[in-house]
Scaffold this motif. Sequence first.
Motif, short mmCIF file in Angstrom:
data_model
loop_
_atom_site.label_atom_id
_atom_site.label_comp_id
_atom_site.label_asym_id
_atom_site.label_seq_id
_atom_site.Cartn_x
_atom_site.Cartn_y
_atom_site.Cartn_z
N ASP A 52 -10.86 13.01 -11.55
CA ASP A 52 -11.92 12.04 -11.69
C ASP A 52 -11.49 10.74 -12.37
O ASP A 52 -12.01 10.39 -13.44
N PRO A 53 -10.56 10.01 -11.77
CA PRO A 53 -10.15 8.74 -12.39
C PRO A 53 -11.24 7.68 -12.25
O PRO A 53 -12.04 7.73 -11.32
N GLN A 54 -11.27 6.75 -13.19
CA GLN A 54 -12.26 5.69 -13.18
C GLN A 54 -11.68 4.44 -12.52
O GLN A 54 -10.47 4.23 -12.55
N VAL A 55 -12.56 3.63 -11.95
CA VAL A 55 -12.11 2.40 -11.29
C VAL A 55 -12.85 1.22 -11.92
O VAL A 55 -14.06 1.27 -12.10
N VAL A 56 -12.10 0.16 -12.24
CA VAL A 56 -12.74 -1.04 -12.79
C VAL A 56 -12.10 -2.30 -12.18
O VAL A 56 -10.90 -2.35 -11.98
N ALA A 57 -12.96 -3.25 -11.84
CA ALA A 57 -12.48 -4.53 -11.29
C ALA A 57 -12.34 -5.52 -12.44
O ALA A 57 -13.24 -5.65 -13.26
N VAL A 58 -11.19 -6.18 -12.48
CA VAL A 58 -10.91 -7.08 -13.60
C VAL A 58 -10.43 -8.44 -13.09
O VAL A 58 -9.67 -8.51 -12.13
N GLN A 97 0.84 -1.20 0.00
CA GLN A 97 0.00 0.00 0.00
C GLN A 97 0.88 1.25 0.00
O GLN A 97 0.59 2.23 -0.67
N ALA A 98 1.96 1.19 0.79
CA ALA A 98 2.84 2.36 0.89
C ALA A 98 3.50 2.66 -0.45
O ALA A 98 3.67 3.81 -0.82
N ILE A 99 3.89 1.60 -1.14
CA ILE A 99 4.47 1.81 -2.46
C ILE A 99 3.44 2.44 -3.37
O ILE A 99 3.70 3.38 -4.09
N LYS A 100 2.25 1.84 -3.30
CA LYS A 100 1.20 2.27 -4.22
C LYS A 100 0.87 3.74 -4.08
O LYS A 100 0.52 4.40 -5.04
N SER A 101 0.98 4.22 -2.86
CA SER A 101 0.55 5.60 -2.62
C SER A 101 1.25 6.58 -3.57
O SER A 101 0.72 7.60 -3.94
N GLY A 102 2.43 6.24 -3.98
CA GLY A 102 3.16 7.11 -4.89
C GLY A 102 2.64 7.10 -6.31
O GLY A 102 2.89 8.02 -7.08
N ILE A 103 1.93 6.02 -6.69
CA ILE A 103 1.51 5.92 -8.08
C ILE A 103 0.02 6.11 -8.27
O ILE A 103 -0.45 6.30 -9.37
N LEU A 104 -0.73 6.10 -7.16
CA LEU A 104 -2.19 6.20 -7.30
C LEU A 104 -2.59 7.46 -8.05
O LEU A 104 -3.49 7.46 -8.87
N GLU A 105 -1.87 8.55 -7.77
CA GLU A 105 -2.30 9.85 -8.29
C GLU A 105 -2.07 10.03 -9.78
O GLU A 105 -2.56 10.98 -10.37
N ILE A 106 -1.30 9.13 -10.39
CA ILE A 106 -1.04 9.30 -11.82
C ILE A 106 -2.09 8.58 -12.68
O ILE A 106 -2.08 8.71 -13.90
N ALA A 107 -3.01 7.86 -12.05
CA ALA A 107 -3.93 7.01 -12.81
C ALA A 107 -5.05 7.80 -13.48
O ALA A 107 -5.66 8.67 -12.88
N ASP A 108 -5.30 7.46 -14.75
CA ASP A 108 -6.55 7.87 -15.38
C ASP A 108 -7.60 6.78 -15.14
O ASP A 108 -8.77 7.05 -14.98
#
Lengths: 317, 317
Positions: free
Chosen positions: A225-231, A180-191
Amino acid sequence: MSRRVPSQELVERVTRGDVAAIARLISRAESDSTEAREALVAIYHRAGAAHVIGVTGVPGGGKSTLVSELAARLRQRGSRVGIVAVDPSSPFSGGAILGDRIRMSAIAGDPGVYIRSMAARGHFGGIARATCDAVDILDVGGFDTVIIETVGVGQGEVAIAKASHTTVVVSPPGLGDEVQAIKSGILEIADIHVVSKFDKADAGRTLNDLKQMLALPAGGWAERDPQVVAVSCMNGLGLDELVGLIDAHRAVTFNAAAGHQRRLAMADFRLRVTAETLLLARLAEAARRFGAPLAECLERRDSNPYLLAGRLLEHCL
Amino acid sequence: MSRRVPSQELVERVTRGDVAAIARLISRAESDSTEAREALVAIYHRAGAAHVIGVTGVPGGGKSTLVSELAARLRQRGSRVGIVAVDPSSPFSGGAILGDRIRMSAIAGDPGVYIRSMAARGHFGGIARATCDAVDILDVGGFDTVIIETVGVGQGEVAIAKASHTTVVVSPPGLGDEVQAIKSGILEIADIHVVSKFDKADAGRTLNDLKQMLALPAGGWAERDPQVVAVSCMNGLGLDELVGLIDAHRAVTFNAAAGHQRRLAMADFRLRVTAETLLLARLAEAARRFGAPLAECLERRDSNPYLLAGRLLEHCL
């Protein structure tokens, strides 16, 4: 192709979709020879049609499987798909150990898919610069979609997302706090956020956690406003929805007005990584020629890093 | 400390081991202000006594636990230990979520241990430069041993190993092929290999695999002769042996003759990252002042990245 193919001939062959020429020119872009420069400029002026999709996320999150499945879906509707792997954990960039996994994948042996891994050596800006060039080469070579797979650890690697029209961040369920800590750095770049492996038991919680995190009023989330999808690549869940979201995002970034800011950010990134490459090449040359006595001086603590670095810079300028 | 403490006063306080001053000066080093430069030069001239140990490896491999246990052992014999975490997956650098794990660790609340995480923002060379400065600050502040914990993914992160006298690469058992591929990039930098979590069932196989890999006659392994040790932080297995290996390696790198090449390599790395930081600061300034119209031009594809980057460089030189 044992003879040295002239740049112009190579560019023409790339334009005709010649895969051997594409591979050759990408290798030249990686080694950044002066000869490549001329070809890369010619390529640049013919490029710009392909939709560039960045896929990033932590190692083991299912990026490569997702990229395979995504490529397979795009193939079904006739797109040609280039994949550039800048991810040392990707089976696409792996050596002999990982070959089997590629052969088993959804896109194995399809001539409409071209997979290329970028060497993870040299300075990071250089890899980003070479990756942008590789994307152009595939674009000119007739690939409608180019997917850049990059590992979401290490900020340089994350930065490559800035080279894409559409950035997809893949989050697997249940990797715990450390990740989760790693992810926090990349979450904000997502479309687009993908919660991968949605067939797993704890995937629903990850989806909820992610949605909650995105709902937080911090740093510009609302605007983006990034979108979220479960795959699930195992049972195909969410893949059509993902393709739909990617298409919708493509429509925005390719729109003259609506996509201007995003394309400008891509151009800005490209300008910077290219300038950085040129500048650091000068520094490397200066260090090669004049660095040894300065390092000796520093090792003896006869001077300090800032003063000596300043001296080295005099040779770059 | 709400007032702006002058550089010289800060340096004096660091020299007396004042922890607040240490924290303050590391923050200034991170922000790379001109004022910090003066203090950092003063610090540099007083530093050089501490043994710098780099600990790297894949996320989830048990680096942080190992660093805690190692620090605890070094404390038992009276050493003061500084820890610099450049690892976004480290609990040492984590936010609120991870705080509990630090509080539970072997070194919780010990005033002889100072833990600092480096911000993972800005250009990579800048982080490496700031990390070297932080190590010096802790050295001057009276810490005999400084451990740099860095994630072994992303080549810039791996490069920080070059800032250490002794590099420890941690490999956990049974992470499978995907992680093996990542590891391949960091195996060669190890002075000491730790197979972590040796209480796990498949750890013996990982140890054998690693030993076999190291026995391969490729690229200079024989000369470097890295050591391998199996460690379990759960039951303490191998920790004394690890400390012994680290001590032995310290003796070599601190020896005037035997350690010269290694210290020269550290000086060379430091010179380069410092020069890179200075150079890229100029580029950032040039991009800030002159980049926007060039990026616009690139977005319209009126020119090419190489030509425009060359124009930007004219403003750096």
